[in-house]
Design an enzyme around this catalytic site. Structure first.
Site, PDB file in Angstrom:
ATOM      1  N   SER A   1       0.557  -1.266   0.065  1.00 30.64           N
ATOM      2  CA  SER A   1       0.253  -0.323   0.186  1.00 30.64           C
ATOM      3  C   SER A   1       0.868   1.540   0.021  1.00 30.64           C
ATOM      4  O   SER A   1       0.846   2.261   0.440  1.00 30.64           O
ATOM      5  CB  SER A   1      -1.041   0.314   1.364  1.00 30.64           C
ATOM      6  OG  SER A   1      -2.002   0.423   0.545  1.00 30.64           O
TER       7      SER A   1
ATOM      8  N   ASP B   1      -6.221   0.155   3.875  1.00 31.36           N
ATOM      9  CA  ASP B   1      -5.345   0.791   3.739  1.00 31.36           C
ATOM     10  C   ASP B   1      -5.268   2.144   4.464  1.00 31.36           C
ATOM     11  O   ASP B   1      -4.439   2.509   5.269  1.00 31.36           O
ATOM     12  CB  ASP B   1      -5.167   1.494   2.372  1.00 31.36           C
ATOM     13  CG  ASP B   1      -4.995  -0.365   1.712  1.00 31.36           C
ATOM     14  OD1 ASP B   1      -5.280  -1.063   1.610  1.00 31.36           O
ATOM     15  OD2 ASP B   1      -4.876  -0.077   0.457  1.00 31.36           O
TER      16      ASP B   1
END
Length: 385
Positions: free
Chosen positions: A125, A170
């Site tokens: 991420s 995320d």
């Protein structure tokens, strides 16, 4: 260390002592593709991250320089105007600045140098770290706070603007992570809590398959989201209160199976069972049962491979290799899919020999040199001292 390089470059080129901000990458222990279905996830922020050195300027613009794979300097005027740029990261920052301008956020002139040690395209991420860290940096210079909840929403909106219709897992993991803990998030109401990771004698390791992915370019991510939405629409015909797959059971899938295609049913079943795996993982971590944790990892991987169909042959090879090694309790692909890393739970006393065996066997099977990273669970976005 990359943060020292970022800070030194800033000092040499802008002749100021900057504020240094760290935005961590994240792992996800379990719960893939459940976030945009209002489901359950269990990520954690990690030691690797992106560092931003920032200070105010009097130029009425935002000047940004990168230490990433595409070094470039981009200048944004505070009204959002900018010259053409080549770097992929410029699109994220452009989207963020446009969103803040639309919200009448009081932008101030800023110099920014950033770089990090998160491998791009590896499923850690990096884009959420990039967006959340940049927004947080802007608040430090502009002296107007944005809550972490709102930073997450702005970062998500920026990803949507550039083509990835992601959920909030995320961003929340990057912003709210806590050292030594997994971060349980219910994406339905955004309630969350911390789950201590108590597995003495075992280590977490990432193996990077070196198969790169770009989910914004590859529409396979969005295709799976459409499959989930198709199921929801059919169930809503007789249960209007349903809002997402979170509200749907396997009995519902049986009722609508003749009204949708088989692949949509298969993908919805995966999401329902992945939510169950999140709850199971929390239970096993709390109990400190490493063997059971490893089994959840393996179950999750093969469900992603055969039901949601988001792994690759290379990632499947990595998991199969681990299943044949004593001391590797379990592993699975991590992230949106189609490349990136596996997360592996390995007995610490046999850690080095198992890592070598994984890399060697993977090279023999695929011809690709994999990389590995030891994992340390760290805090979320913060001013880095």
């Amino acid at each position: 260390m990359i943060h020292n390089k970022v800070k030194s470059y800033f000092e040499d080129n802008y002749l100021k002592n900057p504020i240094l901000i760290k935005a961590p990458g994240r792992i996800n222990l379990i719960g893939e593709h459940t976030d945009y279905n209002q489901g359950l996830v269990l990520p954690a922020s990690i030691e690797k991250g992106i560092y931003f050195a920032v200070s105010g300027n009097k130029e009425n613009n935002i000047q940004i320089e990168s230490f990433l794979t595409q070094p470039e300097k981009i200048v944004f005027q505070l009204n959002g105007e900018h010259k053409a740029f080549e770097s992929f990261w410029g699109n994220y920052f452009k989207a963020i600045i446009e969103i803040l301008i639309a919200k009448n956020y009081p932008l101030k002139g800023m110099n920014c140098v950033f770089g990090g040690d998160i491998p791009i395209g590896s499923g850690l991420s990096s884009s959420a770290a990039l967006c959340c860290g940049f927004i947080y940096a802007i608040t430090q210079v502009s002296d107007k706070e944005i809550s972490r909840e709102d930073i997450a929403l702005i970062a998500q909106a920026a990803e949507h603007k550039i083509g990835l219709n992601c959920g909030l897992m995320d961003q929340y993991a990057v912003l709210f992570g806590k050292k030594g803990n997994a971060f349980f998030l219910d994406c339905n109401d955004l309630s969350h809590k911390y789950i201590p990771i108590n597995l003495d004698g075992y280590s977490w390791v990432l193996i990077n398959s070196n198969i790169k992915h770009n989910l914004a370019v590859d529409s396979e991510y969005n295709k799976r989201r459409v499959s989930c939405e198709n199921i929801v629409k059919q169930v809503q015909a007789y249960r209007p209160q349903v809002k997402s797959l979170r509200d749907i059971s396997k009995d519902d899938l049986v009722k609508v199976k003749n009204k949708v295609n088989e692949i949509d049913i298969q993908r919805a079943k995966y999401i329902i069972e992945e939510n169950e795996r999140v709850l199971q993982m929390m239970q096993e971590l709390t109990a400190g049962d490493a063997i059971a944790v490893g089994n959840v990892l393996k179950d999750g991987h093969w469900a992603m491979s055969t039901e949601y169909e988001i792994t690759t042959s290379e990632l499947d090879h990595l998991v199969k290799i681990g299943e044949e090694l004593d001391g590797v309790l379990g592993s699975r692909m991590m992230g949106g899919g189609f490349g990136g890393c596996t997360i592996n739970l390995i007995e610490t006393k046999s850690l080095d020999e198992n890592i070598k065996a994984l890399l060697r066997s993977y090279k023999n099977k695929t011809g690709i040199d994999a990389e590995y990273y030891h994992l340390a669970i760290d805090d979320g976005v913060k001013v880095f001292e």
